[in-house]
Design a protein around this motif. Sequence first.
Motif, PDB file in Angstrom:
ATOM      1  N   PHE A  97      -4.503   2.141  -3.987  1.00 45.99           N
ATOM      2  CA  PHE A  97      -4.685   1.070  -3.073  1.00 45.99           C
ATOM      3  C   PHE A  97      -5.977   0.017  -3.473  1.00 45.99           C
ATOM      4  O   PHE A  97      -6.093  -0.605  -2.703  1.00 45.99           O
ATOM      5  CB  PHE A  97      -5.178   1.719  -1.142  1.00 45.99           C
ATOM      6  N   GLU A  98      -6.219   1.138  -4.288  1.00 44.21           N
ATOM      7  CA  GLU A  98      -7.651  -0.487  -5.156  1.00 44.21           C
ATOM      8  C   GLU A  98      -6.612  -1.182  -5.450  1.00 44.21           C
ATOM      9  O   GLU A  98      -7.691  -2.699  -6.124  1.00 44.21           O
ATOM     10  CB  GLU A  98      -7.919   0.167  -6.269  1.00 44.21           C
ATOM     11  N   LEU A 110      -5.483  -3.777  -3.719  1.00 45.51           N
ATOM     12  CA  LEU A 110      -5.906  -4.725  -2.190  1.00 45.51           C
ATOM     13  C   LEU A 110      -6.796  -5.519  -2.758  1.00 45.51           C
ATOM     14  O   LEU A 110      -7.113  -6.665  -2.732  1.00 45.51           O
ATOM     15  CB  LEU A 110      -6.819  -4.074  -1.860  1.00 45.51           C
ATOM     16  N   ILE A 129       1.060  -1.199   0.083  1.00 42.07           N
ATOM     17  CA  ILE A 129      -0.263   0.380  -0.099  1.00 42.07           C
ATOM     18  C   ILE A 129       1.395   1.558   0.394  1.00 42.07           C
ATOM     19  O   ILE A 129       0.569   1.962  -1.293  1.00 42.07           O
ATOM     20  CB  ILE A 129      -0.791   0.071   1.354  1.00 42.07           C
ATOM     21  N   VAL A 131      -2.961  -3.162   6.137  1.00 43.04           N
ATOM     22  CA  VAL A 131      -3.116  -1.963   5.515  1.00 43.04           C
ATOM     23  C   VAL A 131      -4.089  -0.988   5.755  1.00 43.04           C
ATOM     24  O   VAL A 131      -3.820   0.393   4.960  1.00 43.04           O
ATOM     25  CB  VAL A 131      -5.293  -2.224   4.639  1.00 43.04           C
ATOM     26  N   ALA A 161     -10.702   1.709   2.149  1.00 43.94           N
ATOM     27  CA  ALA A 161     -10.277  -0.092   2.128  1.00 43.94           C
ATOM     28  C   ALA A 161     -11.490  -1.040   3.088  1.00 43.94           C
ATOM     29  O   ALA A 161     -11.384  -1.264   3.095  1.00 43.94           O
ATOM     30  CB  ALA A 161      -9.605   0.289   2.807  1.00 43.94           C
ATOM     31  N   CYS A 196      -9.549   5.039   4.434  1.00 46.30           N
ATOM     32  CA  CYS A 196      -9.880   4.113   5.341  1.00 46.30           C
ATOM     33  C   CYS A 196     -10.826   3.932   5.165  1.00 46.30           C
ATOM     34  O   CYS A 196     -11.023   2.746   5.495  1.00 46.30           O
ATOM     35  CB  CYS A 196      -9.363   5.137   6.746  1.00 46.30           C
TER      36      CYS A 196
END
Length: 371
Positions: free
Chosen positions: A202-203, A205, A22, A222, A61, A58
């Motif tokens: 961070f996509e 993930l 990340i 994360v 996520a 956040c």
Amino acid sequence: MEINQTIKPNLQIRAFYLFFIIASIQIGVGIIGAPRFIYMESERDSWIAIIIAFFYICIVAWVMLLTLRQYQNADFFGIHVDIFGKWIGKFFGTVLIIYLGASFLSILLTYIEVVQIFLYHTLPNLLLTILLMIIIMYAVLGGFRVVVGVSFVFFILTFWLLIVLYDPFMRMNWFNLMPVFNSSFTELLKGAKATSYTLAGFEILLIVYPFIQNKEKAKLPVFLGLAFSSLVLLIITIISIGYFSPVGLKGVDWALLILVKSASFTFIERLDYIVIVVWMMVIIPNLALIMWSMTYGLKRLYKVPQRFTLYTITIIVLIAVNFFQYDYQISNLTDLVARIGFWIIYVYPFILLPIVLIKKRIQKSKSGDAS
């Protein structure tokens, strides 16, 4: 295409490494010029806008993790095929891959532009692209664990770059941050939105989640990765506002590099040259993770070998960089990626989660009726 994947143990990683994935994919070329764009929207309260953006990402996520946990071991591609069917699901997956390709090109061209402005004005785009693509291809050919290893090692090797900001920090004027809370809530939201390109990434993930061994521990690394990236952006923005005059920052395109250039140390000169070269180790994890995601996504959707797609995408990139010769072309591409990425990364997860929950509830009720 199977919805829930079976990943061999030798290809999996511990959740601990999600922090480096990340942080590595968020900290890239966008952070170099981000303070200017945030300041143009929120001015002296830009630091508040960054904090708002941090809490929002956040939440995003958390929504992504909640969506992934509705499945045993699925990713973005499998989830969409399960929800929308084979053809529409593959269409959504293809859209994500095209977006990742545009993002890859944007990061690459922006770094090349920085090198041309501050180091070698006549350096051809193709030459530096070939150098970077050789390294990226080498990492991606090694597989996902090698790409994660590159992110981990380069994160450790480039962490010292934050120390360079000590000198401009000591010379900044704290009164440039006054008065506090002078921007309206709308302006703060606009400033938070201006961080969308910088804090994107961070996509990934949604793609790497099946490769995590201990998924129950994925949440903490994360959120720590998001916090680290946001903190770095916050520090750079505060120093930029304090170091430059309120009017001056609006005219500084590459605030971070100007701060580094102004740093004065007795044992070294022209520190900005070193930082620009070392920054290659910052963007290589960016590019390697995105390249692996594209090749893996095409393998999942269309059963095309990753090695073949890697070579094909590399050839396309080597051709495409020759069509971007002016800064406004790169800016237009970056703006396009930022606008599309805002909807894909920051909005779409809130649409996807209810659809997944409804789908799972319908499947559960059908299985209950059948029993």
